[in-house]
Design an enzyme around this catalytic site. Structure first.
Site, mmCIF file in Angstrom:
data_model
loop_
_atom_site.group_PDB
_atom_site.id
_atom_site.type_symbol
_atom_site.label_atom_id
_atom_site.label_comp_id
_atom_site.label_asym_id
_atom_site.label_seq_id
_atom_site.Cartn_x
_atom_site.Cartn_y
_atom_site.Cartn_z
ATOM 1 C CG HIS A 173 -22.010 39.054 4.190
ATOM 2 N ND1 HIS A 173 -21.980 37.740 3.672
ATOM 3 C CD2 HIS A 173 -22.943 38.348 5.128
ATOM 4 C CE1 HIS A 173 -22.550 36.335 4.346
ATOM 5 N NE2 HIS A 173 -23.226 36.721 5.634
ATOM 6 C CD GLU A 182 -25.514 36.358 11.972
ATOM 7 O OE1 GLU A 182 -26.217 35.103 11.965
ATOM 8 O OE2 GLU A 182 -25.301 37.149 11.276
ATOM 9 C CD GLU A 219 -21.752 39.575 8.692
ATOM 10 O OE1 GLU A 219 -22.721 38.694 9.467
ATOM 11 O OE2 GLU A 219 -21.486 39.144 8.412
ATOM 12 C CG ASP A 235 -21.025 35.343 10.783
ATOM 13 O OD1 ASP A 235 -22.131 36.165 11.072
ATOM 14 O OD2 ASP A 235 -20.996 34.995 9.958
ATOM 15 C CG HIS A 263 -21.475 31.444 9.170
ATOM 16 N ND1 HIS A 263 -21.725 30.658 8.634
ATOM 17 C CD2 HIS A 263 -22.646 31.958 8.630
ATOM 18 C CE1 HIS A 263 -23.584 30.364 7.922
ATOM 19 N NE2 HIS A 263 -23.809 32.199 8.706
#
Length: 269
Positions: A14, A128, A41, A43, A56
């Site tokens: 993450h 994301e 992962e 963003d 993020h």
């Protein structure tokens, strides 16, 4: 952890190995790869001059020495900022080289894709898209264009795609599914709305992405998702008891700030 060992759970780093190194930096992703993470992962947000960067928050205030919204800053503005020293260096004992500015400057998605391509092994990406955004559908458009440059926008089959796109926005996932139907999409959830309680997902979403709070409070919901034919990727799973619960429920992916510890708990190190 017998059940966990029997179940093949993908371990997703993450924002990189973000417990050990500053989130969304090259240092964090290199550490995650070294630790053996199955996937990374990130963003993504669009800068004022059209670059996708791994940040993020809507603003850079928390994770850099600068101020302002990502969407109002150009890449050159972001490149001048320090995205590393906000995190205490005592947390980086295993990564002494993150004093190198190249490892803690703003990370573009393009650079992250290059890192994965050069890794020498298959590493999946869970990307994301952040919403709401002033750029509306341009984020998805630019994202798919960039994936196309790396040959990642049209996998032969969704089940074999090394990339998946995640969002809390059903509209974002619908855009992706319409433009690139073989790229898996993950609908992220902070809570379960009444119309989704039976395990269905919004149109365009293929994988369920419940937060760990949902899993703790409503473990039966995971079974309903599986009965509806959906895979389940859970965020953000850091505590050993939560890893154990996810393994017992048979989730397909664990998204964690601690990939090395989770891999160890699953008997893979």
């Amino acid at each position: 952890m017998t059940q966990a060992r029997q179940h093949n759970i993908q371990v997703v780093a993450h924002r990189g190995a973000s417990e050990d190194a500053p989130e969304h930096t090259l240092a964090a992703y290199k550490k995650a790869i070294e630790d053996g993470a199955d996937a990374l992962e990130c963003d993504v947000r669009l800068t004022a001059d059209g670059h996708l960067v791994c940040v993020h928050d809507r603003r850079v205030n928390r994770t850099s020495n600068g101020r302002g919204a990502v969407s109002a800053l150009e890449l050159a503005d972001l490149a001048a900022l320090d995205f590393g020293t906000w995190k205490g260096r005592e947390d980086a004992a295993e990564s002494p080289d993150w004093g190198d500015p190249s490892l803690t400057s703003v990370l573009t998605l393009e650079r992250l894709l290059e890192l994965v391509a050069d890794s020498g092994r298959r590493i999946d990406l869970a990307i994301e898209t952040k919403h709401p955004t002033r750029w509306a559908g341009q984020v998805e458009e630019r994202l798919l264009h960039l994936l196309g440059r790396f040959g990642l926008d049209a996998p032969e089959a969704a089940d074999d795609s090394p990339v998946r796109i995640m969002s809390f926005s059903a509209r974002s996932l619908h855009r992706v599914a319409a433009a690139a139907p073989n790229i898996p999409t993950v609908y992220l959830m902070q809570f379960v709305t009444p119309r989704l309680r039976d395990g269905r997902l919004p149109a365009g979403a293929r994988i369920a992405g419940p937060g760990m709070r949902i899993v703790r409070n409503h473990p039966g919901y995971i079974a309903r998702l599986h009965r509806a034919g959906h895979r389940v990727h859970v965020w953000t799973v850091n505590e050993p008891e939560d890893v154990e619960l996810c393994a017992r429920l048979g989730v397909e992916a664990i998204i964690t700030n601690r990939p090395k510890q989770v891999l160890s708990q699953l008997g893979r190190l």
